[in-house]
Design a protein around this motif. Sequence first.
Motif, PDB file in Angstrom:
ATOM      1  N   ASP A  23       0.821  -1.213   0.000  1.00 56.42           N
ATOM      2  CA  ASP A  23       0.000   0.000   0.000  1.00 56.42           C
ATOM      3  C   ASP A  23       0.858   1.267   0.000  1.00 56.42           C
ATOM      4  OD1 ASP A  23       0.765  -0.629   2.654  1.00 56.42           O
ATOM      5  OD2 ASP A  23      -0.945   0.452   3.498  1.00 56.42           O
ATOM      6  N   ARG A  24       1.956   1.239   0.724  1.00 60.77           N
ATOM      7  CA  ARG A  24       2.858   2.411   0.717  1.00 60.77           C
ATOM      8  C   ARG A  24       3.586   2.531  -0.617  1.00 60.77           C
ATOM      9  NH1 ARG A  24       5.719   2.949   6.570  1.00 60.77           N
ATOM     10  NH2 ARG A  24       3.832   3.544   7.681  1.00 60.77           N
ATOM     11  N   LEU A  25       3.958   1.404  -1.178  1.00 60.34           N
ATOM     12  CA  LEU A  25       4.624   1.419  -2.488  1.00 60.34           C
ATOM     13  C   LEU A  25       3.710   2.068  -3.529  1.00 60.34           C
ATOM     14  CD1 LEU A  25       7.003   0.589  -4.316  1.00 60.34           C
ATOM     15  CD2 LEU A  25       5.861  -1.619  -4.596  1.00 60.34           C
ATOM     16  N   ILE A  26       2.449   1.703  -3.509  1.00 60.06           N
ATOM     17  CA  ILE A  26       1.482   2.283  -4.453  1.00 60.06           C
ATOM     18  C   ILE A  26       1.300   3.776  -4.184  1.00 60.06           C
ATOM     19  CG2 ILE A  26      -0.937   2.237  -5.232  1.00 60.06           C
ATOM     20  CD1 ILE A  26       0.822  -0.155  -6.156  1.00 60.06           C
ATOM     21  N   PHE A  46       9.616   0.939 -11.071  1.00 59.22           N
ATOM     22  CA  PHE A  46      10.721   1.895 -11.124  1.00 59.22           C
ATOM     23  C   PHE A  46      11.307   2.092  -9.734  1.00 59.22           C
ATOM     24  CE2 PHE A  46      12.281   6.237 -10.604  1.00 59.22           C
ATOM     25  CZ  PHE A  46      13.299   6.244 -11.543  1.00 59.22           C
ATOM     26  N   LEU A  47      10.432   2.254  -8.746  1.00 57.18           N
ATOM     27  CA  LEU A  47      10.912   2.443  -7.375  1.00 57.18           C
ATOM     28  C   LEU A  47      11.683   1.223  -6.876  1.00 57.18           C
ATOM     29  CD1 LEU A  47       7.819   4.163  -5.721  1.00 57.18           C
ATOM     30  CD2 LEU A  47       9.972   5.228  -6.420  1.00 57.18           C
ATOM     31  N   LEU A  48      11.281   0.048  -7.333  1.00 53.74           N
ATOM     32  CA  LEU A  48      11.939  -1.182  -6.897  1.00 53.74           C
ATOM     33  C   LEU A  48      13.203  -1.500  -7.693  1.00 53.74           C
ATOM     34  CD1 LEU A  48       8.774  -3.381  -6.373  1.00 53.74           C
ATOM     35  CD2 LEU A  48      10.168  -2.254  -4.620  1.00 53.74           C
ATOM     36  N   GLY A  49      13.492  -0.697  -8.711  1.00 55.22           N
ATOM     37  CA  GLY A  49      14.702  -0.903  -9.489  1.00 55.22           C
ATOM     38  C   GLY A  49      14.560  -1.895 -10.623  1.00 55.22           C
TER      39      GLY A  49
END
Length: 125
Positions: free
Chosen positions: A51-54, A66-69
Motif C-alpha cells: 500500500d505504501r509502495l502504491i 521503477f521504485l523497486l529498481g
Amino acid sequence: MIKLKEKSIFYQRILELSKHQGKSLNSIERELSFPRNALSNYKNGTYPRGDRLIKLSHYFNVEPEFLLGENYKTINDDTEEIFKSLEFQQKLYISKKSIEWLFEIIDLPSSEKNINHHNKVKNKI
C-alpha cells in the motif's frame, strides 16, 4: 517490511525523486501521512508494504517497478521522445486532436475569418 536483495535502490530512487521535486523526505512523509522517518528507514535495504509502495508511485508519478529498481523509465519520460517513437498515423492523430483542443480552449473572436481558418486547418489534417 520485506527485505530484498538490492540493498538501497529503492531508497536511492526515493531520494532522486524527492530532490527532483525540491522536497525533503520529511515533507513527503507528512503529505502522505507516513510516520516520521518512514522513508529514511528504507536506506538499510528494506522496502515498503504494497500500500505504501502504491502511494509513493502515485505521488511521484512513476511505476512501482521503477521504485523497486526493475526498470529505469518513469511515467513522465520526455514527451518529445515518446512522440518520436510513435508511428506517423499516431502522430497525425495526436496533432489533429491537439489542434482541435486548442481551438476549444482558446477564446478566439468568432469572426468569419477565424472560422474559415479553423476549418482549413482542420481539413488539412
